[in-house]
Enzyme design. Sequence first.
Site, PDB file in Angstrom:
ATOM      1  N   SER A 149       0.825  -1.196   0.000  1.00  0.00           N
ATOM      2  CA  SER A 149       0.000   0.000   0.000  1.00  0.00           C
ATOM      3  C   SER A 149       0.864   1.252   0.000  1.00  0.00           C
ATOM      4  CB  SER A 149      -0.927  -0.005   1.217  1.00  0.00           C
ATOM      5  OG  SER A 149      -0.168   0.121   2.388  1.00  0.00           O
TER       6      SER A 149
ATOM      7  N   LYS B 188      -6.131   4.434   8.234  1.00  0.00           N
ATOM      8  CA  LYS B 188      -5.055   5.249   7.695  1.00  0.00           C
ATOM      9  C   LYS B 188      -5.470   6.723   7.640  1.00  0.00           C
ATOM     10  CE  LYS B 188      -2.893   1.630   4.927  1.00  0.00           C
ATOM     11  NZ  LYS B 188      -2.859   1.023   3.583  1.00  0.00           N
TER      12      LYS B 188
END
Length: 638
Positions: free
Chosen positions: A520, A563
């Site tokens: 990611s 996140k």
Amino acid sequence: DLGSDVEIDAEIDEEIAEDHLLGGLLIDSTDDIEVPERLVDQVIGQEHARDVVMKAAKQRRHVMMIGSPGTGKSMLAKAMSELLPKEELQDVLVYHNPDDGNNPKVRTVPAGKGEQIVEAHKEEARKRNQMRSFLMWIIIAVVLGYALLVANNVLLGILAAGIIYLAFRYGSRGSDSMIPNLLVNNADEKSAPFEDATGAHAGALLGDVRHDPFQSGGMETPSHDRVEAGAIHKANKGVLFVDEINTLDIRSQQKLMTAIQEGEFSITGQSERSSGAMVQTEPVPTDFIMIAAGNLDAMENMHPALRSRIKGYGYEVYMDDTIDDTPEMRRKYARFVAQEVAKDGRLPSFDGEAIEEVILEARRRAGRKGHLTLELRNLGGLVRVSGDIARSQDADLVTREHVLEAKGRSRSIEQQLADDYIERRKDYELQVADGYQTGRVNGLAVMGEDSGIMLPVMAEVTPSQGPGQVIATGQLQEMAEEAVQNVSAIIKKFSDEDITEKDIHIQFVQTGGSGVDGDSASITVATAVISALEDVGVDQSLAMTGSLSVRGDVLPVGGVTHKIEAAAKSGCTRVIIPKANEQDVMIEDEYKEMVEIIPVSHISEVLDIALEGEAEKDSLVDRLKSITGSALEKTGES
Ligand code: ADP
């Protein structure tokens, strides 16, 4: 009707149900919600597993349940035991074997009879003892009388009386050993047994015979009295539940298999050096239904023969982690709160808004748009912490405020670590959340399962001595290295300059020892490298997460909600996420005003947003579009 549709004893307003957090339930508190009596009706979701359990209970089949912890595996196993016929329950008695004291006899009788038999034996022994002591006192009286009156010797009289007394005492011990040992007693059971043998050692699982320190000389305990039942024996006619089945040692798994196969299993001492090891009973019935549970890799590590045994004679089911967020489901989640309150017994009831807050959390934890989490053990934890907070404040009802406070308290270890980490980095000014910097990008990573951290990436380009390399430093794990590999393909195509003559250094700024989910980070790495190569600044008030295909497409990643929250906590005002993750965003309200979320689908959009200086940026973006665009067409055709 198998009870899959659960009625809620409260008024439902169908008109508002669709958008209403409580699915149209018109209630004041959890008091208005009826908790079903049968455990099987309390199970939320897991439709498939529940149907299997009900079918397996009827057909007496074994079940293998695979799934995440806290999704209801042991609950369903217990529910199954409630569905089994109670009429078949048995008591098991162990008797002294006069022919061979080390081979006690085993008898099975209908439930409730065991106690009666033991009582009858005790009564008989009592009578026998009464008779004996009556006899004893008569003899003593006669002897004493003789010694005093005829022989006229007090000492002799007392001595003789003592000997007679001891002889009787010693002799009567034998008759106590005739009382059987009630090994399994189902007299007061309201349903078939449920035995949880998760993590049980051999003795607890398979039964044991205690050590006898005396072993002889009249002080010994007869061997049949030292026999103890194992979970496999207690589960007879009921359910034996074993979670984390792979952690059971192989020898125990083998014996478990024998017990399943034979329907009976002798008990012997498990410790080789104990006197119990000399004892072995006649077979004791083990006619249970086995529910073996675990996660996916439990299945791979379990004894293959045991697995095929269960598979061949039973069912395998997979537990769901989430379920569709429908009005009916939300009503069931409201009932879940009521169930957990009832189960705990000490918590105040929840008011409507508090229930709503729990349901919101179920949505958030699902990590998927339009779903609710089924990891209900954890959600139950939130209910309990909320209730405890309310209780500590002597509140009559649990309110939204209590639940909100509980959410802060029931953070996982990883979340607490991550928050602490963010704080510490703020102190050291490792965190940069404004201005522009060349070669530095605020990436985002997930720590544990449910917490995000900001993870800056720095790139630098230097002339190479030999052939150009991509060199990664910092605490970089395999996955992150792969991300670097992926982006290097794009960068090589992209750069005007001869990249083969340059070394690209990439550094993940101190991760605090946590695992980095590298994939990611690939748009972060790409952006940092391009910024360094072209010497263009990157906006530091921006954070990003996204994976990158070789064609330049931004691909979805995990944990976007966490996140984004981490970026907000670190002071960033904008966050780039993959367009495909747009629907997974479920950030809490407090963060909504703090950050702007920008979904993208191509790396050129990322650069457009992240880089400084219109003119340079535009040319870079155009170039990238042309390269990755043509690559895209090629792949598209094939
Ligand atoms: P597992 O065995 O899958 O680890 P458990 O069955 O022990 O999970 O679940 C722990 C607790 O969480 C249960 O006692 C119950 O209170 C709650 N729970 C878990 N799953 C469910 C479910 N599907 N429906 C209702 N409650 C559940």
